[in-house]
Structure formats: C-alpha cells, structure tokens
Design an enzyme around this catalytic site. Sequence first.
Site, PDB file in Angstrom:
ATOM      1  N   LYS A  22       0.836  -1.220   0.000  1.00 34.98           N
ATOM      2  CA  LYS A  22       0.000   0.000   0.000  1.00 34.98           C
ATOM      3  C   LYS A  22       0.862   1.258   0.000  1.00 34.98           C
ATOM      4  O   LYS A  22       0.650   2.172  -0.786  1.00 34.98           O
ATOM      5  CB  LYS A  22      -0.907   0.001   1.238  1.00 34.98           C
ATOM      6  CG  LYS A  22      -1.534   1.346   1.535  1.00 34.98           C
ATOM      7  CD  LYS A  22      -2.329   1.360   2.821  1.00 34.98           C
ATOM      8  CE  LYS A  22      -1.548   1.607   4.073  1.00 34.98           C
ATOM      9  NZ  LYS A  22      -1.346   2.993   4.499  1.00 34.98           N
ATOM     10  N   ASN A  23       1.843   1.296   0.911  1.00 30.61           N
ATOM     11  CA  ASN A  23       2.579   2.544   1.094  1.00 30.61           C
ATOM     12  C   ASN A  23       3.526   2.863  -0.047  1.00 30.61           C
ATOM     13  O   ASN A  23       3.988   3.986  -0.172  1.00 30.61           O
ATOM     14  CB  ASN A  23       3.320   2.536   2.445  1.00 30.61           C
ATOM     15  CG  ASN A  23       2.330   2.726   3.583  1.00 30.61           C
ATOM     16  OD1 ASN A  23       1.180   3.103   3.356  1.00 30.61           O
ATOM     17  ND2 ASN A  23       2.768   2.461   4.805  1.00 30.61           N
ATOM     18  N   CYS A 117      -3.778  13.029  12.677  1.00 23.12           N
ATOM     19  CA  CYS A 117      -4.500  11.772  12.562  1.00 23.12           C
ATOM     20  C   CYS A 117      -4.394  11.029  13.880  1.00 23.12           C
ATOM     21  O   CYS A 117      -3.758  11.504  14.813  1.00 23.12           O
ATOM     22  CB  CYS A 117      -3.984  10.946  11.397  1.00 23.12           C
ATOM     23  SG  CYS A 117      -2.397  10.240  11.707  1.00 23.12           S
ATOM     24  N   ARG A 122       1.631  14.636  13.062  1.00 30.47           N
ATOM     25  CA  ARG A 122       2.145  14.393  11.707  1.00 30.47           C
ATOM     26  C   ARG A 122       2.171  15.646  10.825  1.00 30.47           C
ATOM     27  O   ARG A 122       1.441  15.738   9.832  1.00 30.47           O
ATOM     28  CB  ARG A 122       1.360  13.265  11.040  1.00 30.47           C
ATOM     29  CG  ARG A 122       1.469  11.967  11.823  1.00 30.47           C
ATOM     30  CD  ARG A 122       0.718  10.853  11.168  1.00 30.47           C
ATOM     31  NE  ARG A 122       1.419  10.250  10.069  1.00 30.47           N
ATOM     32  CZ  ARG A 122       0.894   9.304   9.284  1.00 30.47           C
ATOM     33  NH1 ARG A 122      -0.329   8.890   9.489  1.00 30.47           N
ATOM     34  NH2 ARG A 122       1.595   8.794   8.295  1.00 30.47           N
ATOM     35  N   ASP A 308       4.914   0.267  11.916  1.00 29.56           N
ATOM     36  CA  ASP A 308       3.666  -0.305  11.397  1.00 29.56           C
ATOM     37  C   ASP A 308       3.455  -1.759  11.825  1.00 29.56           C
ATOM     38  O   ASP A 308       2.423  -2.359  11.489  1.00 29.56           O
ATOM     39  CB  ASP A 308       3.625  -0.206   9.861  1.00 29.56           C
ATOM     40  CG  ASP A 308       3.474   1.234   9.389  1.00 29.56           C
ATOM     41  OD1 ASP A 308       3.175   2.108  10.216  1.00 29.56           O
ATOM     42  OD2 ASP A 308       3.673   1.479   8.182  1.00 29.56           O
ATOM     43  N   ARG A 400      -8.563  -0.203   4.737  1.00 27.06           N
ATOM     44  CA  ARG A 400      -7.603   0.745   4.160  1.00 27.06           C
ATOM     45  C   ARG A 400      -6.321   0.041   3.731  1.00 27.06           C
ATOM     46  O   ARG A 400      -5.641   0.515   2.819  1.00 27.06           O
ATOM     47  CB  ARG A 400      -7.236   1.815   5.191  1.00 27.06           C
ATOM     48  CG  ARG A 400      -8.365   2.747   5.530  1.00 27.06           C
ATOM     49  CD  ARG A 400      -7.878   3.876   6.388  1.00 27.06           C
ATOM     50  NE  ARG A 400      -6.735   4.535   5.739  1.00 27.06           N
ATOM     51  CZ  ARG A 400      -6.018   5.491   6.304  1.00 27.06           C
ATOM     52  NH1 ARG A 400      -6.313   5.899   7.508  1.00 27.06           N
ATOM     53  NH2 ARG A 400      -5.008   6.040   5.660  1.00 27.06           N
TER      54      ARG A 400
HETATM   55  C1  EPZ Z   1       4.839   6.647   6.266  1.00 29.21           C
HETATM   56  O1  EPZ Z   1       4.194   7.759   6.866  1.00 29.21           O
HETATM   57  C2  EPZ Z   1       3.801   5.543   6.193  1.00 29.21           C
HETATM   58  N1  EPZ Z   1       2.659   5.982   5.393  1.00 29.21           N
HETATM   59  C3  EPZ Z   1       3.340   5.170   7.589  1.00 29.21           C
HETATM   60  O2  EPZ Z   1       2.437   4.079   7.506  1.00 29.21           O
HETATM   61  C4  EPZ Z   1       4.557   4.726   8.397  1.00 29.21           C
HETATM   62  O3  EPZ Z   1       4.151   4.462   9.722  1.00 29.21           O
HETATM   63  C5  EPZ Z   1       5.605   5.834   8.394  1.00 29.21           C
HETATM   64  O4  EPZ Z   1       5.952   6.207   7.031  1.00 29.21           O
HETATM   65  C6  EPZ Z   1       6.905   5.456   9.096  1.00 29.21           C
HETATM   66  O5  EPZ Z   1       7.414   4.300   8.523  1.00 29.21           O
HETATM   67  C7  EPZ Z   1       2.723   5.971   4.086  1.00 29.21           C
HETATM   68  O6  EPZ Z   1       3.727   5.632   3.483  1.00 29.21           O
HETATM   69  C8  EPZ Z   1       1.501   6.345   3.350  1.00 29.21           C
HETATM   70  P1  EPZ Z   1       7.240   9.906   8.212  1.00 29.21           P
HETATM   71  P2  EPZ Z   1       4.862   9.201   6.797  1.00 29.21           P
HETATM   72  O7  EPZ Z   1       7.210  11.135   7.397  1.00 29.21           O
HETATM   73  O8  EPZ Z   1       5.576   9.343   5.526  1.00 29.21           O
HETATM   74  C9  EPZ Z   1       7.327  13.357  11.552  1.00 29.21           C
HETATM   75  C10 EPZ Z   1       0.413   2.928   7.878  1.00 29.21           C
HETATM   76  O9  EPZ Z   1      -0.159   2.434   8.886  1.00 29.21           O
HETATM   77  N2  EPZ Z   1       7.287  14.346  10.442  1.00 29.21           N
HETATM   78  O10 EPZ Z   1       8.386   8.978   8.059  1.00 29.21           O
HETATM   79  O11 EPZ Z   1       3.816  10.184   7.146  1.00 29.21           O
HETATM   80  C11 EPZ Z   1       6.058  12.537  11.662  1.00 29.21           C
HETATM   81  O12 EPZ Z   1       5.050  13.227  12.361  1.00 29.21           O
HETATM   82  C12 EPZ Z   1       1.080   4.282   7.931  1.00 29.21           C
HETATM   83  O13 EPZ Z   1       0.452   2.343   6.783  1.00 29.21           O
HETATM   84  C13 EPZ Z   1       7.420  15.698  10.712  1.00 29.21           C
HETATM   85  O14 EPZ Z   1       7.557  16.111  11.878  1.00 29.21           O
HETATM   86  O15 EPZ Z   1       5.901   9.078   8.008  1.00 29.21           O
HETATM   87  C14 EPZ Z   1       6.562  11.300  12.357  1.00 29.21           C
HETATM   88  O16 EPZ Z   1       6.626  11.522  13.731  1.00 29.21           O
HETATM   89  C15 EPZ Z   1       0.886   4.969   9.251  1.00 29.21           C
HETATM   90  N3  EPZ Z   1       7.400  16.581   9.666  1.00 29.21           N
HETATM   91  C16 EPZ Z   1       7.980  11.139  11.795  1.00 29.21           C
HETATM   92  O17 EPZ Z   1       8.331  12.414  11.268  1.00 29.21           O
HETATM   93  C17 EPZ Z   1       7.254  16.176   8.380  1.00 29.21           C
HETATM   94  O18 EPZ Z   1       7.229  17.017   7.467  1.00 29.21           O
HETATM   95  C18 EPZ Z   1       8.126  10.098  10.678  1.00 29.21           C
HETATM   96  O19 EPZ Z   1       7.079  10.300   9.739  1.00 29.21           O
HETATM   97  C19 EPZ Z   1       7.129  14.794   8.114  1.00 29.21           C
HETATM   98  C20 EPZ Z   1       7.155  13.889   9.161  1.00 29.21           C
END
Ligand code: EPZ
Length: 422
Positions: A22-23, A117, A122, A308, A400
């Site tokens: 999915k991701n 969320c 996030r 995840d 989802r």
């Molecule tokens: C991706 O989310 C995945 N989603 C998530 O899967 C997964 O948990 C996550 O990566 C970590 O592996 C998709 O790919 C669609 P991040 P993403 O940016 O890209 C902070 C699932 O269940 N952050 O690596 O949103 C953020 O809040 C989902 O399938 C900022 O502060 O994750 C988090 O604490 C849930 N500012 C951390 O970084 C930003 O601009 C890592 O988030 C971006 C992120």
Amino acid sequence: MDRILINGGNPLKGDVRINGAKNSALKLMAASLLCDEPLTLTNMPDLADTRFMAQLLKHLGVEVSRQNGSSMVLHAKALAEPYAPYDLVRKMRATFNVLGPLLARRGRARVSLPGGCAIGARPVDLHLKALEAMGAQIELDEGYALAKAPKGLHGAMINFPFVSVGATEHAMLAAVLARGETVLENAAREPEIADLAACLNAMGARVEGGGSARIIITGVDHLNSATHRVVPDRIEAGTYALAVAATGGDVCIKNCDPAHLGALWDRMRAIGVSVQLVDEQSVRIIQSDRRCQAADVETQAYPGFPTDLQAQFMAVVCRAEGASIIRETIFENRFMHAPELSRLGADITVHGREAVVHGVEVLHGAPVMATDLRASVSLVIAGLAAKGQTEVNRVYHLDRGFEGLERKLGALGADIKRVSGP
Ligand code: EPZ
C-alpha cells in the site's frame, strides 16, 4: 457498519500470498502525474486507500483504470486544474504527495493540508521545506498550501533533520523534473523508497541511491511510459507472521521479500518462533502451541523494527511468558490499541512512549474498537489467540490496508467472518 467476528483458538496452517505494498502503491500512483504517457502498475493492491488516491487523481485529470485484477493504468495526458480539495485529502495523508508532482508539471498547485490523525500530529513541514529549497514559493492559507514555481523547480541540497518517509518521497517526486541536481541527505531508506526510485527510473528519471541515506537525482525534461511491479507489502507479510506467532501453527508466507523484514525476524526468534527463509520470495513461520517468551522492541526507521508492526507485536506478547517493553520512537500517540487489548485481558501499562506488557496466560474474547489501520489488525491477531468470541468494530480501518483479510485468514483455518448491519 461492518464488524468482524472471530472465534479464537485455531492454529493457522497453510500458505498465504502477499499483495503489493500500500505505502509504495500510493506514491507510485502520485508519480503518474509527472508524465503525459501511461504508467502501468502491476501487483497493485485493491484497498480503500488506493481507491481513494485514484479518486483524487481522477479529479486532477488522470485517467485511471484497473486491468486484469492486479494491474492499474494511470494516464495523466492532460491535467485538470491543479487543485486538491480538503475532502479528497483529509482522509489520507499520502494524498498530500501530489503537491510536488503538480508543481513540477504545472508550475502551480493548491493542495489541502492533511491535518493530524489518530497516531499523532504528523506535520508536513519537511515536505514544504524541501519543495521551497527547490524554488517553490509556498503560502499556507485557510488550510491549503498554495504553491507556485514561476521559474520552474531547480535542484537543491536537502539535508533532512530527521528521517521522514513521506518527505523523502515527496522531494524525489519533485526533483525528477527539476533543473539540475538534487541531493537528499539523511533520506529514508525504506524499501518503498527504493521502489519509487526504480519506477521513476523506468519512466526515464535519473535517480541514484534510492534506498540509501543519500539520494542523488539529476533532473530530466520529460518522463515516458513505463510498467512497474509494486514491491511486496512487508507490513502485510509481517502481520501474517505475527498472527502465526500468536495462534501457533505453520504458515508459508509467499510473494513477499523476507529480506525487508530482518528486524522483525530477529524479534520473532527472540520470542521463540521459528522463522525459516525458504527463498527470496517466501518465508515459513512455525510456532508450537506453547506460549512465546517476552522480548523488548523499539521502533526505528528502516532497517529498524517498523512502527507499522508495533501494535501486532504487542498483541503477540500479551500472552508471552514474562514482561516486554515496547518503545515507540516514530509517532507520539501510537498506543491506542493498548486499552482495547486490555479489554481482552491483556496487562499493559503505558507511560508516554513506552508500554510495559506483562504476559498473561489467556486472553478472553470481547467487543473491541479499532482506531487506526495497524491497531485494528492487532485486535484481530489478539482475537485469533483469545478464548471465545471477539468482535472488532470500525472495520473500515482494516479495509484501508489489508486486502481480503478474512478470506486469507479463513483459508489458513481461522474462524473469522465479516457481518454487516447494526
Ligand atoms: C509513512 O508515513 C507511512 N505511510 C506510515 O504508515 C509509516 O508508519 C511511516 O511512514 C513510518 O514508517 C505511508 O507511506 C503512506 P514519516 P509518513 O514522514 O511518511 C514526523 C500505515 O499504517 N514528520 O516517516 O507520514 C512525523 O510526524 C502508515 O500504513 C514531521 O515532523 O511518516 C513522524 O513523527 C501509518 N514533519 C515522523 O516524522 C514532516 O514534514 C516520521 O514520519 C514529516 C514527518
């Protein structure tokens, strides 16, 4: 509203086939916006999230069609107004990744901010900073990012202060058509990033180092038609592996990439589960009906233990012998499953980002409520291992990210069914 009913206690036995990730699929779909020729994605999962992304892309002018079940063709021949409204963004954060491709292709875009969320605030600050470094001018107004790049995007040196999967992917999507070279330092290394790089390269982009901490992208003028196979879903594979750890049994997980789950195999062996790497696409999980041992886990960016899979691992160690400490380092609020697991008799105490799980001998079925995708599947796993009936509500979370969950678990011997209505 649909519910899932599980009568726990059956061991899982047989083979299960894993779908495309999915991701990865969601970002590959966004990549179709970069090119006026068709992009064909094979091994595409059919999920609520991929359907939702398709809806947004259609709104943006992309022709999207499903072929032969697991293939999708996306053709962004002529784009419509580059406007992604709140209603088509708010349900799923990955939709925000259309901003970079729209800017690259159209020079301007108006995309709703995704908002927080269930698992944390996030923010998207790293996404926006990366695009600004490439020459985008971005204003935030009434919940929207209004972005323009009147002179086009240009290459940039971007050093991420911490690892972000979404920001790394977003920067890649914007940089492939930018003028000159972009270097991403401290980039995320998840297999989904390497998959996006492979797809973009098949489309004619020049991306080096996808899957490493340093990605170098040399912009090109135009991308072309390509066919790309979506990488297997490591989280779906890991979820079935953990389900076997919880119920006992002997299952061969096929069409996956076991090399992507090294950190999980390490923790599964630590709790006493047999993990046998069969070949490059299959892994066999064997667990007797005795209880697992406790073990600690800390989530980390790839190649560490995936956030995840944290909820699913917690469901397993609820019945382990001894106490396990689970630390969540990626998201600030990702223990929403803990109180629901406690409803089944689990002994879990949460302090901030740490949960202490004292294993109990038996879990007992009960009605539970899911709060997010991975939390809901952890409740399914606990239900499969519990005595009696578990009713999982808010099943739309599961839809989802898990295609055919009841069908696949049922084929492995689980007593699980979906019921509709009140
Ligand atoms: C991706 O989310 C995945 N989603 C998530 O899967 C997964 O948990 C996550 O990566 C970590 O592996 C998709 O790919 C669609 P991040 P993403 O940016 O890209 C902070 C699932 O269940 N952050 O690596 O949103 C953020 O809040 C989902 O399938 C900022 O502060 O994750 C988090 O604490 C849930 N500012 C951390 O970084 C930003 O601009 C890592 O988030 C971006 C992120």
